[in-house]
Scaffold this active site. Structure first.
Site, PDB file in Angstrom:
ATOM      1  N   LYS A  82       0.843  -1.208   0.000  1.00  0.00           N
ATOM      2  CA  LYS A  82       0.000   0.000   0.000  1.00  0.00           C
ATOM      3  C   LYS A  82       0.875   1.253   0.000  1.00  0.00           C
ATOM      4  CE  LYS A  82      -2.214  -1.371   3.743  1.00  0.00           C
ATOM      5  NZ  LYS A  82      -1.568  -2.689   3.885  1.00  0.00           N
ATOM      6  N   THR A  83       1.857   1.279   0.897  1.00  0.00           N
ATOM      7  CA  THR A  83       2.750   2.443   0.975  1.00  0.00           C
ATOM      8  C   THR A  83       3.583   2.555  -0.299  1.00  0.00           C
ATOM      9  OG1 THR A  83       2.862   2.108   3.348  1.00  0.00           O
ATOM     10  CG2 THR A  83       4.548   3.532   2.393  1.00  0.00           C
ATOM     11  N   ASP A 127      -1.646   7.115   6.017  1.00  0.00           N
ATOM     12  CA  ASP A 127      -1.584   5.693   6.335  1.00  0.00           C
ATOM     13  C   ASP A 127      -2.503   5.436   7.527  1.00  0.00           C
ATOM     14  OD1 ASP A 127      -0.753   3.122   6.112  1.00  0.00           O
ATOM     15  OD2 ASP A 127       1.269   3.439   6.885  1.00  0.00           O
ATOM     16  N   THR A 176      -5.708  -1.232   6.813  1.00  0.00           N
ATOM     17  CA  THR A 176      -5.754  -2.691   6.900  1.00  0.00           C
ATOM     18  C   THR A 176      -7.196  -3.131   7.159  1.00  0.00           C
ATOM     19  OG1 THR A 176      -5.125  -2.353   9.189  1.00  0.00           O
ATOM     20  CG2 THR A 176      -3.396  -3.082   7.691  1.00  0.00           C
ATOM     21  N   ARG A 235       6.799  -7.935   2.250  1.00  0.00           N
ATOM     22  CA  ARG A 235       7.617  -7.463   3.380  1.00  0.00           C
ATOM     23  C   ARG A 235       8.253  -8.647   4.105  1.00  0.00           C
ATOM     24  NH1 ARG A 235       4.452  -4.006   6.889  1.00  0.00           N
ATOM     25  NH2 ARG A 235       5.167  -2.257   5.635  1.00  0.00           N
TER      26      ARG A 235
END
Ligand code: ADP
Length: 360
Positions: A82-83, A127, A176, A235
Site C-alpha cells: 500500500k505504501t 496511512d 488494513t 515485506r
C-alpha cells in the site's frame, strides 16, 4: 453573528514541485536497506497486475487532462505494497507527497497544515486512515470534495468561520481495515483498490531481484523456498531473505542454496506453510484452550496476552486465506487443515467436549 471570511491560496506560498524523495520519507523507512528494496517506480512493482493496470489508466488520464488524480483508497493486510503504491504514484505524476498517519490525526487542527501546504496536484498520503478521529474525517469531506475547509475561530459571539480554498490535491488513504471506514468517507474515494496476497512465483521474482540488490548469490530453488514460506507478503519475503543472507554469511560461504535457506528458516521457527511462532501460537491457542473453536477473536487475544488488532490485522488474514481457520457467526474455528497442521485429529475435538457426556 458569525462572520465568513474567504481565504484563497496565495501565489507566493506555493513551493516548487518536488518529485524526489522528501525528507519525511527518511523517517518512514527503518533503514537504508529497506529503502533500497522498496520499488521506486510502479514499473518495478511485481504482481497486483489488475490494480496496476487501473492505476496506470487513471494516472495517464489525469496527466492528459492536467487535472489532479482522483482520491484513492488502498486496503489489504500489512506488507502488501500500500505504501509502495502510494509513494510511487506521485513519482509517476512528478508531484510532491506529504505523509501523515491516521493515528496522529486527533482533531481537525492536526490535519490543517497538510491541507494548506498541499501543492496543486500533489499527493497527501494518510496511512492507517481508519484510525483518524471522526471529527477529522468529517472535516476532510469538503476538502476531498470541493478542496475547501471551514475553520471555526473563537467561541460564542466572537466565533467566526474561515472558509479556506485549497489547491486541488489527491488524497491517498491506506488501511488494513476497510470495515472500520465509514461509508461517507469510503464513497469520497474515486478509486478503491484491494491488495491481495502475492503468489509464490511473484514473491520468487521479488526475492531474486532483491538478492541482486543485496549482492548475494541465490539459487532459484532457494528463492522459491523462501517465497513459499513468506505468507504471500513481500515485506516478509524481504525479512526472510535478509535473515537467510545473514545465515549464509555466518554458516556457509555467503551463497544461498536450497539447503541453506531451509536450515535458516527452520532455525527461525518458520514452518513449511510459512507460519512463524506467533501464527502457530494463535492456532495452538484455538486448539488447546478452545478445543478448535468457535471462539471470539478477543478471547483468543486475551489468552495470548496480545492486542486483538494484531491478530485481526497481521495474523488472521493469512490463516483465513490458507483455509486453516474459518469465520463463523459464533467466532473463529479451526478447519480440518488447521487441525492437521498442528498434528491434531478433529475427531478428538467433538462439539461440547468441555462437558462430560451424560449417559442414561
Ligand atoms: P504496506 O504499506 O501495505 O504495509 P509496503 O508498501 O510498506 O506495505 O510494502 C512492504 C515492503 O514490501 C516494501 O518496502 C517493498 O520492499 C516490498 N513490496 C511491496 N509491494 C511490492 C511489489 N509489488 N513489488 C516488489 N516489492 C514490494
Amino acid at each position: 453573528m458569525p462572520k465568513e471570511v474567504i481565504i484563497g491560496p496565495q501565489d507566493g506560498q506555493s513551493k516548487p514541485v518536488d518529485s524526489g524523495v522528501p525528507d519525511i520519507f527518511r523517517n518512514e523507512w527503518s533503514s537504508e536497506e529497506d529503502r533500497a528494496l522498496r520499488p521506486q517506480r510502479m514499473a518495478e512493482m511485481i504482481g497486483q497486475r489488475d490494480v496496476f493496470a487501473r492505476l496506470e489508466i487513471s494516472i495517464r488520464a489525469a496527466q492528459k487532462r492536467r487535472e489532479p488524480l482522483g482520491h484513492i483508497l488502498f486496503d489489504g493486510p500489512p506488507g502488501l505494497g500500500k505504501t509502495t503504491f502510494a509513494t510511487c504514484i506521485p513519482r509517476e505524476l512528478g508531484v510532491a507527497i506529504q505523509i501523515g498517519n491516521g493515528a496522529t490525526l486527533k482533531s481537525p487542527k492536526d490535519v490543517v497544515p497538510y491541507l494548506t501546504n498541499a501543492e496543486e496536484g500533489s499527493v497527501l498520503f494518510i496511512d492507517e486512515i481508519h484510525r483518524m478521529q471522526k471529527s477529522v474525517e468529517e472535516f476532510l469531506y469538503p476538502a476531498m470534495e470541493d478542496f475547501r475547509i471551514d475553520l471555526t475561530l473563537g467561541e460564542g459571539v466572537n466565533a467566526r468561520t474561515l472558509n479556506i480554498q485549497l489547491k486541488p490535491f489527491t488524497l491517498i488513504g491506506a488501511t488494513t481495515r476497510t470495515g472500520l471506514i465509514s461509508a461517507p468517507l469510503r464513497d469520497r474515494f474515486q478509486m478503491r483498490e484491494h491488495l491481495d496476497f502475492y503468489t509464490v512465483d511473484e514473491l520468487s521474482v521479488i526475492i531474486r531481484r532483491n538478492a541482486g540488490k543485496l549482492n548475494v548469490k541465490i539459487d532459484d530453488d532457494a528463492a522459491y523456498e523462501i517465497a513459499f514460506r513468506s505468507r504471500g507478503t513481500p515485506r516478509l519475503a524481504n525479512n526472510r531473505l535478509r535473515w537467510v543472507r545473514d545465515f549464509a554469511d555466518a554458516k556457509a560461504n555467503g551463497a544461498i542454496t536450497l539447503q541453506v535457506a531451509v536450515d535458516a528458516l527452520d532455525m527461525q521457527g518458520i514452518d513449511r506453510l510459512g507460519l512463524d511462532q506467533q501464527d502457530r501460537k494463535f492456532l495452538e491457542t484455538v486448539l488447546r484452550v478452545f478445543r478448535g473453536g468457535p471462539v471470539g477473536i478477543e478471547s483468543v487475544a486475551h489468552t495470548m496476552n496480545i492486542a486483538p488488532d494484531t491478530l485481526i490485522d497481521e495474523v488472521e488474514p493469512f490463516m483465513l486465506r490458507s483455509e486453516l481457520i474459518i469465520r463463523t457467526p459464533r467466532g473463529r474455528r479451526l478447519t480440518e487443515k488447521g487441525f492437521r497442521h498442528l498434528g491434531a485429529n478433529p475427531a478428538d475435538y467433538e462439539e461440547f467436549p468441555l462437558f462430560p457426556l451424560i449417559k442414561d
